[in-house]
Design a protein around this motif. Structure first.
Motif, short mmCIF file in Angstrom:
data_model
loop_
_atom_site.label_atom_id
_atom_site.label_comp_id
_atom_site.label_asym_id
_atom_site.label_seq_id
_atom_site.Cartn_x
_atom_site.Cartn_y
_atom_site.Cartn_z
N ALA A 97 0.82 -1.21 0.00
CA ALA A 97 0.00 0.00 0.00
C ALA A 97 0.85 1.25 0.00
N ASP A 98 2.10 1.13 0.52
CA ASP A 98 2.95 2.32 0.54
C ASP A 98 3.76 2.46 -0.74
N GLY A 99 3.57 1.60 -1.70
CA GLY A 99 4.27 1.70 -2.97
C GLY A 99 5.61 1.00 -2.98
N ARG A 100 5.95 0.23 -1.89
CA ARG A 100 7.21 -0.48 -1.87
C ARG A 100 7.02 -1.82 -2.57
N ALA A 101 8.04 -2.19 -3.33
CA ALA A 101 7.96 -3.43 -4.09
C ALA A 101 7.95 -4.61 -3.14
N ALA A 102 6.88 -5.45 -3.26
CA ALA A 102 6.77 -6.64 -2.42
C ALA A 102 7.26 -7.86 -3.18
N PHE A 103 7.13 -7.87 -4.52
CA PHE A 103 7.56 -9.00 -5.32
C PHE A 103 7.74 -8.50 -6.75
N ALA A 104 8.73 -9.02 -7.44
CA ALA A 104 8.95 -8.65 -8.85
C ALA A 104 9.58 -9.83 -9.56
N THR A 105 9.08 -10.15 -10.73
CA THR A 105 9.66 -11.23 -11.52
C THR A 105 10.92 -10.74 -12.18
N ALA A 106 11.69 -11.65 -12.66
CA ALA A 106 12.94 -11.30 -13.34
C ALA A 106 12.62 -10.67 -14.71
N GLY A 107 13.52 -9.80 -15.18
CA GLY A 107 13.36 -9.18 -16.51
C GLY A 107 12.35 -8.06 -16.57
N ASN A 108 12.14 -7.44 -15.45
CA ASN A 108 11.18 -6.34 -15.43
C ASN A 108 11.75 -5.18 -16.28
N PRO A 109 11.03 -4.68 -17.34
CA PRO A 109 11.58 -3.66 -18.25
C PRO A 109 11.66 -2.29 -17.57
N PRO A 110 12.61 -1.49 -18.06
CA PRO A 110 12.72 -0.14 -17.49
C PRO A 110 11.56 0.75 -17.94
N GLN A 111 11.34 1.78 -17.19
CA GLN A 111 10.30 2.76 -17.55
C GLN A 111 10.87 3.77 -18.54
N PRO A 112 10.03 4.50 -19.31
CA PRO A 112 8.59 4.67 -19.11
C PRO A 112 7.78 3.57 -19.76
N TRP A 113 6.57 3.38 -19.16
CA TRP A 113 5.64 2.38 -19.65
C TRP A 113 4.40 3.09 -20.20
N ALA A 114 3.85 2.50 -21.21
CA ALA A 114 2.61 3.02 -21.79
C ALA A 114 1.46 2.35 -21.07
N ASP A 115 0.73 3.11 -20.26
CA ASP A 115 -0.38 2.57 -19.50
C ASP A 115 -1.56 2.42 -20.43
#
Length: 772
Positions: A97-115
């Motif tokens: 809820a505070d925006g801290r990463a709780a879990f992330a898979t490998a190979g997460n692409p860098p930003q920016p992302w197109a929402d």
């Protein structure tokens, strides 16, 4: 352009025009259809791209929902790992809820992302497409967020390109304008970007490399800025076929036009050459007839026309020769009348008809002024000299002066001009040309006929000559020793048939014609014809001169040159009528030489004739131009002084007496005798109308009685008659004799020694000299 060229051009325009228009129409239609197909293709591709990207976003949203459903964090991580392993998404990121990463898979692409849920314009290059899903507890409280991403790489764009059949380019953002992902060749990327920048909304732009580009802006469910491009459809084969067909049709049209123009213009060229020969005078020219079409009928008609024209020319030549034969008859007819104006008018009109001239003029030499004066004219309205008015009466003053000469070349011409009835504004008498000036003056001065064109041959026309373009002018003179036989050795520049050296015994005038009808200039035939008419005019003028001379002699005294007794009776009647009409006076002087019988007895009748002639000369020198002097008979003379009273008459009488008395009259001595002079005196009686008589005879008798009184008073003096009865108003008795034939006959008075012209002395007075 020749007729053949015009026909060829017209045929090619008629044949090739529709072919070219059809080719252009087909090419334009094909290009329009190709463009429409390209637009439809890009529209379909855009719809396919939106559908594909939207389906991808929905798939990613379902994957995010699958990760966010389990309450156990371990199960969420396992679900995320399974989705990545199965290739449904590229990476999964779970935050609290505070925006801290709780879990992330490998190979997460860098930003920016197109929402997938965003619609804002890009500000940087997108690395992936992202879908965000919130995680909530059973109570509804936010416990975290699941972000599912799909990497944007060349493989992704290739799948879109394969699905749409177009080239796909991911447009760069403002912060990073370099294209990262595209299926376009490297050499065409910049052109695609430029075209995409020009395309707005659903518009389609064209690149310089032959591709059509459509831009796809981000929208809900499709967050990517893309550019789709397809090659421009060019039906090269169709264009080649069209060009070949146009060239083949053009070649066939040129061949057909050449044949048609040649077959049409060849007979016309032959006709033109024949027409040129006819124009040069060859009336025997004929045109070959090649067929029975319109050109053939034209050739047949031309041949018939030349045959008939040749016949007409031969007939006209015969008529011209016949006309020349009739000119002699015309001359005899014209010489039978003494109306100079009518004669010259007939001659001029006949000359105009014979030569086909538009205008003409006849001028006669005025011996008093030395000028050529117009007598009659035809057709000078548009050729009248600029600034020359020539209104009625312009020649009247000069006419009286010219007629007062006896020995001029044209006696009586001024009489014919005087008192002429109403004439038009363009009075021929206003034409006055100096000898040697301009065309007419040169012809009269040199005696040489001239013809030609003013702009080519000259001369420079004087300001008083008619304006013209072409001319023929001939002089005419009184009959003399000149012959019409042309001589050889004529100097260059003179016309054939002109006399050389010129012979002009007595110059009379010039006959000139202007601007021939239907021809550029007059020819030698017209010159010969006009010279014939000029000869007739010379004969007519000479006849009038002889007639006027006979008239003059019938009214004058042959010894003194003064008017005779016959003209005295007519003149005193006329002057009395004029004085009564205008309320003026008329003074009559009766003169008689003193002891004239002694002169005859002492010195002989020859000396007496010398005294009489000298007395008449002095008498004319002392009276006015308007005064009239007469020899009544023997040594008796009469002078009429119009508009003069008794005092004026006395002054004239004193002056006359002094002129006679002061200088004796020299006479020719007999053989061996010394020179001698005879002193002469004169007695004068004065009477005035209406003071001394009611009629001319009464005034004349009163003057005669006054003359007796002067004789009785010792001679060499003058006396005024005693007052007699006045005439009743409006009643003037006149002479019973006939009136003079022309009231305009010139006066015999004046300071000239010449008279007006005439033949014999006429009747003498009933009373004889009294030897006083």
């Amino acid at each position: 352009m020749t007729l053949r060229g015009r026909l060829t051009t017209a045929f090619l325009a008629v044949v090739l025009g529709p072919v070219l228009l059809g080719a252009v129409f087909v090419g334009t239609t094909v290009a329009a259809v190709s463009y429409e197909r390209t637009v439809d293709r890009l529209d379909t591709a855009a719809a396919t791209v939106r559908t594909s990207v939207s389906a991808l976003c929905q798939q990613m949203h379902a994957a995010a929902d699958a990760v966010a459903v389990p309450a156990d964090p371990a199960r969420r991580a396992g679900t995320a790992s399974q989705l990545v392993a199965r290739g449904l998404v590229s990476a999964v990121l779970i935050s609290d809820a505070d925006g801290r990463a709780a879990f992330a898979t490998a190979g997460n692409p860098p930003q920016p992302w197109a929402d997938c849920a965003a619609q804002a314009a890009p500000d940087a290059d997108y690395e992936a497409i992202a879908v965000r899903v919130e995680m909530r507890a059973e109570s509804g409280a936010l416990i975290g967020e699941v972000v599912v991403t799909q990497v944007l790489d060349h493989a992704f764009l290739s799948r879109l390109a394969a699905a749409t059949g177009t080239g796909v380019t991911l447009l760069p953002g403002v912060a990073a304008p370099t294209v990262r992902h595209t299926t376009e060749p490297a050499t065409g990327v910049d052109a695609v970007l430029d075209a995409a920048a020009r395309a707005e909304g659903d518009a389609i732009a064209e690149t310089g490399t032959g591709r059509y580009v459509r831009r796809i802006n981000p929208s809900p469910g499709q967050p990517l800025p893309l550019a789709l491009s397809v090659p421009r459809g060019q039906p090269q084969g169709l264009y080649v076929v069209l060009i070949g067909a146009v060239l083949a049709a053009g070649f066939a049209a040129v061949v057909a036009a050449w044949w048609l123009a040649r077959s049409t213009t060849r007979p016309l060229a032959e006709l033109a050459r024949a027409a040129d020969r006819v124009a040069d005078g060859d009336l025997a020219a004929r045109v070959p007839v090649h067929g029975h079409d319109e050109v053939g009928r034209l050739a047949t008609t031309f041949n018939r026309m030349t045959r008939e024209t040749q016949s007409y020319v031969q007939a006209l030549t015969a008529s011209r020769d016949q006309l020349r034969g009739h000119l002699a008859v015309l001359g005899d007819t014209l010489s039978s009348t003494h109306d100079l104006q009518r004669i010259l008018q007939v001659i001029l009109q006949t000359a105009l008809a014979a030569t086909g001239a538009r205008a003409g003029v006849v001028l006669l030499l005025d011996p008093a002024s030395g000028l050529l004066v117009g007598q009659c004219a035809e057709g000078l309205d548009e050729r009248w000299p600029v600034g020359l008015t020539g209104r009625p009466g312009t020649a009247k003053a000069g006419a009286g002066k010219a007629g007062a000469r006896t020995n001029g070349a044209v006696v009586g011409v001024a009489v014919a001009l005087q008192d002429r009835p109403g004439r038009p504004d363009h009075d021929p008498a206003a034409l006055r040309v100096s000898l040697g000036s301009g065309l007419l003056g040169a012809v009269a001065a040199t005696g040489e006929p001239r013809r030609g064109r003013v702009d080519r041959d000259g001369p420079h026309l004087s300001t008083h000559e008619p304006r013209c373009r072409t001319y023929v002018a001939v002089p005419f003179s009184a009959p003399g020793p000149a012959t019409d036989a042309p001589t050889t050795g004529v100097p260059a520049g003179r016309l054939p048939g002109a006399l050389w050296p010129p012979t002009l015994p007595t110059a009379l005038g010039v006959l000139a014609l202007y601007d021939r009808l239907g021809s550029d200039e007059f020819d030698d035939t017209d010159l010969v014809t006009l010279r014939t008419f000029a000869g007739q005019a010379a004969v007519a003028v000479d006849n009038v001169r002889v007639h006027e001379e006979a008239q003059r002699l019938s009214l004058t005294d042959p010894l003194t040159g003064l008017w005779n007794y016959r003209y005295l009776k007519e003149s005193i009647r006329r002057e009395v009528e004029r004085a009564n009409r205008f309320g003026r006076m008329l003074t009559v002087l009766a003169l008689d030489l003193d002891r004239f019988k002694h002169v005859n007895d002492t010195h002989g009748h020859a000396a007496g004739d010398t005294v009489l002639a000298e007395f008449a000369r002095r008498l004319r020198a002392e009276i006015r131009e308007v005064d009239l002097a007469f020899r009544q008979g023997g040594e008796e003379f009469v002078v009429l002084l119009p508009e003069t009273d008794a005092a004026g008459g006395a002054i004239v009488a004193q002056r006359l007496a002094a002129a006679v008395r002061d200088v004796p009259v020299p006479i020719e001595p007999h053989l061996g005798a010394p020179p001698t002079s005879i002193p002469v005196t004169v007695s004068i009686g004065i009477a005035v109308y209406p003071d001394h008589g009611a009629t001319g005879d009464q005034v004349l008798d009163a003057a005669d009685e006054a003359l007796y009184a002067a004789k009785a008073a010792g001679r060499d003096t003058h006396r005024v008659a005693s007052t007699g009865p006045r005439p009743e108003p409006g009643k003037i008795a006149g002479s019973a004799g006939p009136r003079p034939p022309d009231d305009g006959v010139p006066h015999a008075g004046g300071r000239s020694a010449d008279g007006p012209g005439g033949a014999s002395s006429g009747p003498q007075p009933p009373r004889q000299s009294r030897g006083r």
